[in-house]
Design an enzyme around this catalytic site. Structure first.
Site, short mmCIF file in Angstrom:
data_model
loop_
_atom_site.label_atom_id
_atom_site.label_comp_id
_atom_site.label_asym_id
_atom_site.label_seq_id
_atom_site.Cartn_x
_atom_site.Cartn_y
_atom_site.Cartn_z
CD GLU A 169 -3.20 -0.75 2.06
OE1 GLU A 169 -3.05 0.09 2.95
OE2 GLU A 169 -4.25 -1.38 1.90
CD GLU A 382 -4.51 -5.63 3.68
OE1 GLU A 382 -5.25 -4.75 4.16
OE2 GLU A 382 -3.28 -5.61 3.74
C1 BGP Z 1 -4.84 -1.77 5.07
C2 BGP Z 1 -3.57 -2.34 5.62
C3 BGP Z 1 -3.72 -3.32 6.71
C4 BGP Z 1 -4.96 -3.22 7.52
C5 BGP Z 1 -6.19 -2.69 6.82
C6 BGP Z 1 -7.29 -2.20 7.70
O1 BGP Z 1 -4.63 -0.44 4.75
O2 BGP Z 1 -2.79 -2.91 4.62
O3 BGP Z 1 -2.51 -3.37 7.38
O4 BGP Z 1 -4.80 -2.87 8.81
O5 BGP Z 1 -5.91 -1.67 5.93
O6 BGP Z 1 -7.02 -0.92 8.19
P1 BGP Z 1 -7.14 -0.56 9.70
O7 BGP Z 1 -6.27 -1.50 10.43
O8 BGP Z 1 -6.66 0.84 9.84
O9 BGP Z 1 -8.57 -0.69 10.04
#
Ligand code: BGP
Length: 484
Positions: A169, A382
């Protein structure tokens, strides 16, 4: 008429996803030294009461139990990241044998259960030693140090790992740079550095692609992009143009690097006009162009919305805000680039408690769009719903909202496939509950509940949520019978 899925291809990889610092814990154990996330999350705990990264889900000590649970769900793939500071604790130099052993044991365990490892080399957790030494990603030195680290890992695991992803990301790192990177106080006002850091990551990404091509015959490599399709707030031409501008700077600017080896012209023109463009040295663009991608990992949670933003001195340039409370509407502001675009709430979509729009069709839209533009195989690395879950007295967790979210997103992905998009894998976030990047451990995503709170790690006991049995069933049916 409702759309219902037919079965996915036989070799489709049903998976789930995590990242090292968010799930492993054992932050300073067996020779591991701090990463920048250990420091950032220590501050998060002090300032906001969110859990530190010390224990998280204690996967380091529970990994065999976790892999057994993944196998019980029927997972065919597991996407996870390697913690650089576990294998090379000072960022450069001595290798930590216990750190390498952990990943050997994990990968052996996965393969023994028939689960394909999908490895991410870097997920926000730069060794703290490199931040102290030269400011971390701010310095070009990091590219050489990343190369040595990536060479070590790829060489070590090349016989067992076919799918490699490079940097998680970059687009989100630019948006939320102080959460995803430790930025020393004195640099935080210098927004050009967001794009400079990203440029260094582009170099590191290209280096890693070249290493996989050199070292892993038959391997596949690509980046993982955090991606939100951007809709215009209205059908006014000015809003449509603003959405295109936002797409170019937030999405195209990364995709074009990965697949065309160049920066998007419009985005670059905007950055140059405002003194934000990265400094590019001779040879950089040749290196970037040489690091071709075989595929792309996509992280999709929400679509976003943009509107026209006049450059009349009434608005200041800013990047995205964040909702720290989990109370809908508490988002602290929207990205604004006067004269280019301003992000805003989409009035037509519901959101989760942290103001992330819920939009399954957005997934179909982006997959078809990226496929049409670049024509490379894609994997969802994801996708998921952050929510407050409740562990009942009898050990059950009822999460119908997550089942609904995932079910409709899988259906949207399948419809994109019916229209020709080549998908390799679906790895929702997250295999088990873990530390959120922005909201502590109370914002949960997993199929497996981990019993802990932000201030008390307890024993991190695992419980199967309702979504666990549901996903097992989806996999057993090879995705057939879900409705959008
Ligand atoms: C993405 C990341 C993850 C993850 C997810 C959810 O941006 O790659 O690491 O955490 O988002 O985001 P958050 O944890 O802020 O809810």
């Amino acid at each position: 008429m409702a759309y219902t899925t037919t079965a996915f291809p036989d070799n489709f990889l049903w998976g789930a996803s995590t990242s090292a610092y968010q799930v492993e814990g054992a932050a300073l154990e067996d020779g591991k030294k701090a990463s920048q996330q250990d420091i950032i999350n220590r501050d998060n705990f002090r300032e906001r009461g969110f859990a530190t990264a010390e224990v998280t889900s204690d996967h380091y000590h529970h990994f065999r139990e976790d892999v057994a649970l993944m196998a019980e769900m029927g997972l065919k793939a597991y996407r996870f990241s390697i913690a650089w500071s576990r294998v090379i604790p000072d960022g450069t130099g001595a290798v930590n044998p216990a750190g390498l052993k952990f990943y050997h044991d994990l990968i052996d365990e996965l393969l023994a259960h028939g689960i394909e490892p999908i490895v991410t080399l870097y997920h926000y957790d730069l060794p703290w030693a490199l931040v102290e030494r030269y400011g971390g990603w701010i310095s070009r030195q990091v590219v050489d140090d990343f190369e040595a680290y990536a060479r070590l890992i790829i060489t070590e695991f090349r016989d067992q790992v076919k799918y490699w992803t490079t940097i998680n990301e970059q687009s989100i790192i630019v948006q939320y740079w102080t959460q995803k990177c430790y930025i020393p106080e004195e640099f935080r006002g210098n927004n050009q550095l967001r794009y400079q850091i990203n440029h260094h990551m582009n170099l590191a990404h290209a280096v890693a692609c070249n290493l996989v091509h050199e070292l892993v015959p038959g391997g596949m490599v690509g980046s993982v992009i955090g991606y939100s399709p951007i809709y215009p707030l209205t059908s006014r031409a000015e809003d449509v143009m603003a959405a295109q501008n936002a797409h170019d700077l937030r999405n195209g600017y990364y995709l074009d690097i990965y697949f065309k080896g160049k920066y998007t012209d419009s985005a670059m023109a905007y950055l140059e006009r405002h003194g934000l463009a990265p400094k590019i040295e001779p040879g950089d663009m040749e290196l970037i162009a040489s690091g071709t991608s075989d595929m792309l990992g996509i992280n999709y949670y929400a679509s976003e919305c943009a509107k026209a933003c006049p450059d009349d001195g009434t608005r200041e340039m800013r990047w995205n805000g964040v909702n720290l409370t989990g109370k809908k509407g508490d988002i602290s502001g929207f990205e604004t680039h006067p004269g280019f675009y301003e992000m805003c709430k989409n009035p037509l979509l519901d959101t989760n408690d942290w103001d992330w729009a819920i939009d399954p069709i957005g997934l179909e839209y982006l997959l078809r769009d990226i496929w049409m533009r670049y024509g490379k195989p894609l994997m969802v690395c994801e996708n998921g719903l952050g929510a407050f879950d409740t562990l009942e007295a009898d050990g059950t967790v009822h999460d119908p909202y997550r089942i609904d979210y995932l079910s409709r997103h899988i259906a949207a992905m399948k419809r994109a496939m019916d229209y020709g998009v080549q998908m390799l894998a679906y790895c929702p976030w997250s295999a088990l509950d873990l530390l959120s990047t922005s909201n502590g451990v109370k914002k949960r995503y997993g199929f497996i509940y981990v019993d802990r709170t932000d201030d008390d790690p307890r024993e991190c006991r695992r419980y199967r949520k309702d979504s666990f049995a549901w996903y097992r069933n989806v996999i057993a049916n090879n995705g057939a019978g879900l409705t959008l």
